[in-house]
Design a protein around this motif. Structure first.
Motif, short mmCIF file in Angstrom:
data_model
loop_
_atom_site.label_atom_id
_atom_site.label_comp_id
_atom_site.label_asym_id
_atom_site.label_seq_id
_atom_site.Cartn_x
_atom_site.Cartn_y
_atom_site.Cartn_z
N ALA A 158 0.84 -1.19 0.00
CA ALA A 158 0.00 0.00 0.00
C ALA A 158 0.88 1.24 0.00
O ALA A 158 1.89 1.29 0.70
CB ALA A 158 -0.91 0.01 1.22
N GLU A 162 -3.73 4.52 0.60
CA GLU A 162 -4.13 3.12 0.55
C GLU A 162 -3.90 2.50 1.93
O GLU A 162 -3.34 3.13 2.82
CB GLU A 162 -3.30 2.37 -0.51
CG GLU A 162 -3.49 2.88 -1.91
CD GLU A 162 -2.58 2.20 -2.92
OE1 GLU A 162 -2.94 2.23 -4.10
OE2 GLU A 162 -1.52 1.66 -2.54
N SER A 163 -4.33 1.25 2.07
CA SER A 163 -4.14 0.55 3.35
C SER A 163 -3.90 -0.93 3.08
O SER A 163 -4.13 -1.42 1.98
CB SER A 163 -5.37 0.73 4.24
OG SER A 163 -6.52 0.20 3.61
N VAL A 164 -3.40 -1.60 4.10
CA VAL A 164 -3.30 -3.05 4.07
C VAL A 164 -4.22 -3.60 5.15
O VAL A 164 -4.43 -2.98 6.19
CB VAL A 164 -1.85 -3.57 4.29
CG1 VAL A 164 -0.95 -3.16 3.14
CG2 VAL A 164 -1.29 -3.14 5.61
N LYS A 165 -4.79 -4.76 4.87
CA LYS A 165 -5.70 -5.38 5.83
C LYS A 165 -5.01 -6.56 6.49
O LYS A 165 -4.53 -7.47 5.81
CB LYS A 165 -6.98 -5.86 5.14
CG LYS A 165 -7.92 -6.48 6.14
CD LYS A 165 -9.28 -6.72 5.60
CE LYS A 165 -10.09 -7.33 6.74
NZ LYS A 165 -11.48 -7.17 6.61
N ILE A 172 -8.16 -5.84 10.97
CA ILE A 172 -8.09 -4.38 10.88
C ILE A 172 -7.37 -3.96 9.61
O ILE A 172 -6.62 -4.74 9.03
CB ILE A 172 -7.38 -3.76 12.10
CG1 ILE A 172 -5.93 -4.27 12.20
CG2 ILE A 172 -8.14 -4.01 13.38
CD1 ILE A 172 -5.08 -3.54 13.23
N GLU A 173 -7.63 -2.72 9.22
CA GLU A 173 -6.89 -2.12 8.12
C GLU A 173 -5.96 -1.07 8.70
O GLU A 173 -6.34 -0.33 9.60
CB GLU A 173 -7.84 -1.48 7.11
CG GLU A 173 -8.52 -2.50 6.24
CD GLU A 173 -9.21 -1.88 5.04
OE1 GLU A 173 -8.63 -0.95 4.44
OE2 GLU A 173 -10.30 -2.34 4.73
N ILE A 174 -4.77 -1.00 8.15
CA ILE A 174 -3.82 0.02 8.56
C ILE A 174 -3.54 0.88 7.35
O ILE A 174 -3.04 0.39 6.33
CB ILE A 174 -2.52 -0.60 9.13
CG1 ILE A 174 -2.85 -1.44 10.37
CG2 ILE A 174 -1.51 0.50 9.45
CD1 ILE A 174 -1.66 -2.10 11.01
N ALA A 175 -3.90 2.15 7.46
CA ALA A 175 -3.74 3.09 6.36
C ALA A 175 -2.34 3.72 6.38
O ALA A 175 -1.82 4.08 7.45
CB ALA A 175 -4.79 4.19 6.44
#
Length: 181
Positions: A158, A162-165, A172-175
């Motif tokens: 990302a 964008e983010s990764v899940k 959780i997603e981390i942006a």
């Protein structure tokens, strides 16, 4: 004296730490405040999503059993029952990387190759399900998953906006923008 024993007995100036990576002793300074802030943000996000049976710990030593390498990830998550050592002496201050559910590294200029290439191989060898890399210089997050042998089969990347899940048990997603404004 073997490398891990030598590394743990080195007398270093204040503010430095040792790791054994690819059979070499690596001495590096402790993280900057920005680096620590990024790690804390990730830890808080994970803590909010976690059941009480997991522990997020910063700057602890884990051993890759197959190689004897010893890493000090910026953050690890493991079952809380395994996070409680029996004391400060002996092997209780080192946990096997096989116990980890997640390892996190924030890349510094001096650690780029190790964090992007060497440590993913070691964590994959240990079967660590998730390895998250935050690279402030690139403005990028990468979540390595699905380890097999010394490689991760999947990498989700990302960039800004964008983010990764992180899959369950995290969910959780981390942006990127939440860590690298």
């Amino acid at each position: 004296m073997d490398l891990p024993t030598l590394a743990e007995n080195l007398e270093l100036p204040q503010g430095y730490r040792t790791e054994v990576i690819d059979g070499s002793i690596v001495v590096s300074p402790t993280p900057t405040y920005r680096h620590a802030w990024i790690v804390k943000r990730i830890e808080r996000a994970i803590d909010r999503a976690q059941a009480m049976d997991r522990a997020g710990l910063q700057m602890v030593t884990v051993e890759i059993s197959t190689t004897g390498d010893r890493y000090v990830p910026d953050l690890v998550v493991l079952p809380e029952s395994l996070a409680m050592g029996q004391g400060w002496e002996g092997p209780d201050w080192i946990r096997p990387a096989e116990e980890l559910e997640l390892a996190v590294e924030v890349v510094s200029p001096s650690t780029s190759v190790r964090d992007w290439q060497v440590k993913p191989r070691g964590h994959a060898r240990a079967g660590v399900p998730l390895y998250l890399v935050v690279d402030p210089a690139k403005g990028e997050l990468a979540l390595f998953s699905n380890p097999k042998g010394s490689e991760y089969r999947d990498v989700a990347r990302a960039l800004r906006d964008e983010s990764v899940k992180l899959p369950e048990p995290f969910g959780i997603e981390i942006a990127v923008n939440s860590l690298l404004p």
